[in-house]
Design a protein around this motif. Structure first.
Motif, PDB file in Angstrom:
ATOM      1  N   UNK A  61      43.179 -25.209  -6.977  1.00  0.00           N
ATOM      2  CA  UNK A  61      43.715 -26.543  -7.277  1.00  0.00           C
ATOM      3  C   UNK A  61      45.223 -26.505  -7.484  1.00  0.00           C
ATOM      4  N   UNK A  62      45.885 -27.525  -7.021  1.00  0.00           N
ATOM      5  CA  UNK A  62      47.331 -27.620  -7.151  1.00  0.00           C
ATOM      6  C   UNK A  62      47.679 -28.172  -8.529  1.00  0.00           C
ATOM      7  N   UNK A  63      48.729 -27.665  -9.153  1.00  0.00           N
ATOM      8  CA  UNK A  63      49.137 -28.215 -10.446  1.00  0.00           C
ATOM      9  C   UNK A  63      49.684 -29.631 -10.258  1.00  0.00           C
ATOM     10  N   UNK A  64      49.684 -30.412 -11.315  1.00  0.00           N
ATOM     11  CA  UNK A  64      50.238 -31.763 -11.189  1.00  0.00           C
ATOM     12  C   UNK A  64      51.738 -31.702 -10.900  1.00  0.00           C
ATOM     13  N   UNK A  65      52.301 -32.769 -10.357  1.00  0.00           N
ATOM     14  CA  UNK A  65      53.727 -32.767 -10.051  1.00  0.00           C
ATOM     15  C   UNK A  65      54.579 -32.549 -11.305  1.00  0.00           C
ATOM     16  N   UNK A  66      55.791 -32.076 -11.083  1.00  0.00           N
ATOM     17  CA  UNK A  66      56.700 -31.751 -12.178  1.00  0.00           C
ATOM     18  C   UNK A  66      56.969 -32.967 -13.066  1.00  0.00           C
ATOM     19  N   UNK A  67      57.111 -34.144 -12.470  1.00  0.00           N
ATOM     20  CA  UNK A  67      57.396 -35.349 -13.235  1.00  0.00           C
ATOM     21  C   UNK A  67      56.262 -35.666 -14.209  1.00  0.00           C
ATOM     22  N   UNK A 121      56.434 -33.178 -17.079  1.00  0.00           N
ATOM     23  CA  UNK A 121      57.530 -33.501 -17.996  1.00  0.00           C
ATOM     24  C   UNK A 121      57.178 -34.697 -18.876  1.00  0.00           C
ATOM     25  N   UNK A 122      56.528 -35.688 -18.297  1.00  0.00           N
ATOM     26  CA  UNK A 122      56.124 -36.866 -19.068  1.00  0.00           C
ATOM     27  C   UNK A 122      55.097 -36.501 -20.131  1.00  0.00           C
ATOM     28  N   UNK A 123      54.109 -35.663 -19.767  1.00  0.00           N
ATOM     29  CA  UNK A 123      53.106 -35.217 -20.733  1.00  0.00           C
ATOM     30  C   UNK A 123      53.739 -34.388 -21.846  1.00  0.00           C
ATOM     31  N   UNK A 124      54.678 -33.512 -21.482  1.00  0.00           N
ATOM     32  CA  UNK A 124      55.342 -32.680 -22.483  1.00  0.00           C
ATOM     33  C   UNK A 124      56.160 -33.536 -23.432  1.00  0.00           C
ATOM     34  N   UNK A 125      56.857 -34.544 -22.909  1.00  0.00           N
ATOM     35  CA  UNK A 125      57.665 -35.417 -23.765  1.00  0.00           C
ATOM     36  C   UNK A 125      56.794 -36.201 -24.731  1.00  0.00           C
ATOM     37  N   UNK A 126      55.656 -36.717 -24.265  1.00  0.00           N
ATOM     38  CA  UNK A 126      54.781 -37.480 -25.160  1.00  0.00           C
ATOM     39  C   UNK A 126      54.154 -36.568 -26.213  1.00  0.00           C
ATOM     40  N   UNK A 127      53.828 -35.350 -25.838  1.00  0.00           N
ATOM     41  CA  UNK A 127      53.226 -34.409 -26.803  1.00  0.00           C
ATOM     42  C   UNK A 127      54.259 -33.926 -27.815  1.00  0.00           C
ATOM     43  N   UNK A 128      55.490 -33.720 -27.375  1.00  0.00           N
ATOM     44  CA  UNK A 128      56.534 -33.211 -28.260  1.00  0.00           C
ATOM     45  C   UNK A 128      57.039 -34.261 -29.239  1.00  0.00           C
ATOM     46  N   UNK A 129      56.677 -35.528 -29.058  1.00  0.00           N
ATOM     47  CA  UNK A 129      57.050 -36.567 -30.014  1.00  0.00           C
ATOM     48  C   UNK A 129      56.283 -36.411 -31.325  1.00  0.00           C
TER      49      UNK A 129
END
Length: 180
Positions: A81-87, A90-98
């Motif tokens: 399986x291919x990983x999700x796109x970089x964008x 980044x969006x998931x990481x930003x929401x989790x890091x909040x």
């Protein structure tokens, strides 16, 4: 270990050895070559089997290049399986890091978050039946001999009255705390 018995190896094993050498792997168990060959052969058989199915579905008598390409493409798509796109990442990481991290518990050793926030120590749950005082006395062998007219119970009645008044209680405890 890696260079023993080079002359009596099959061609495919020599190819695997040269691939390992080209990747900078100098020291390995001899079984590694056989494991790679097994994976390699299994993959080829799976691809050819899929290509044959695609060829039969297209009512062709032989497997052609298009069938092989389709079989390889489907293997790559579903096996790796291919990983999700970089964008998206980044969006998931930003929401989790909040979300701020929990406060650390002061103590000896490496500071860790509270126990409820860690997955380091598994806990177990036991089901302990609560035995309540039974109103009926237990039967003994003497009671069985004295009874002249026993009333037969159905199997459903026996199952429900086997443990009268008992309810189960769940108890959980962490393994990390051991008695001294």
């Amino acid at each position: 270990m890696a260079g023993e018995g080079e002359e009596d190896l099959p061609r495919d094993a020599k190819i695997v050895k040269s691939l390992l050498k080209s990747m900078g792997v100098e020291d390995y168990e001899p079984r590694v070559v056989h494991q790679f060959l097994e994976i390699w052969y299994r993959y080829v058989v799976d691809v050819l089997t899929d290509a044959q199915v695609y060829s039969e579905h297209a009512t062709k008598s032989t497997i052609d290049c298009d069938d092989l390409k389709l079989a390889i493409q489907s293997k790559v798509t579903f096996s790796f399986p291919q990983p999700p796109p970089r964008e998206v990442q980044l969006e998931l990481a930003a929401s989790r890091n909040k979300i701020p991290l929990p406060k650390l518990v002061a103590g000896l050793g490496v500071p860790l978050p509270p126990e409820q926030d860690t997955l380091l120590s598994p806990n177990y749950q036991l089901v302990i039946p609560n035995k309540s005082a039974s109103t009926e006395p237990e039967e003994t062998e003497e009671d069985d001999e004295d009874m002249t007219d026993p009333s037969p119970q159905t199997s459903q009645q026996q199952q429900t009255s086997e443990f009268p008044g008992q309810t189960s209680q769940r108890v959980s405890f962490p393994l990390s705390r051991r008695p001294n």
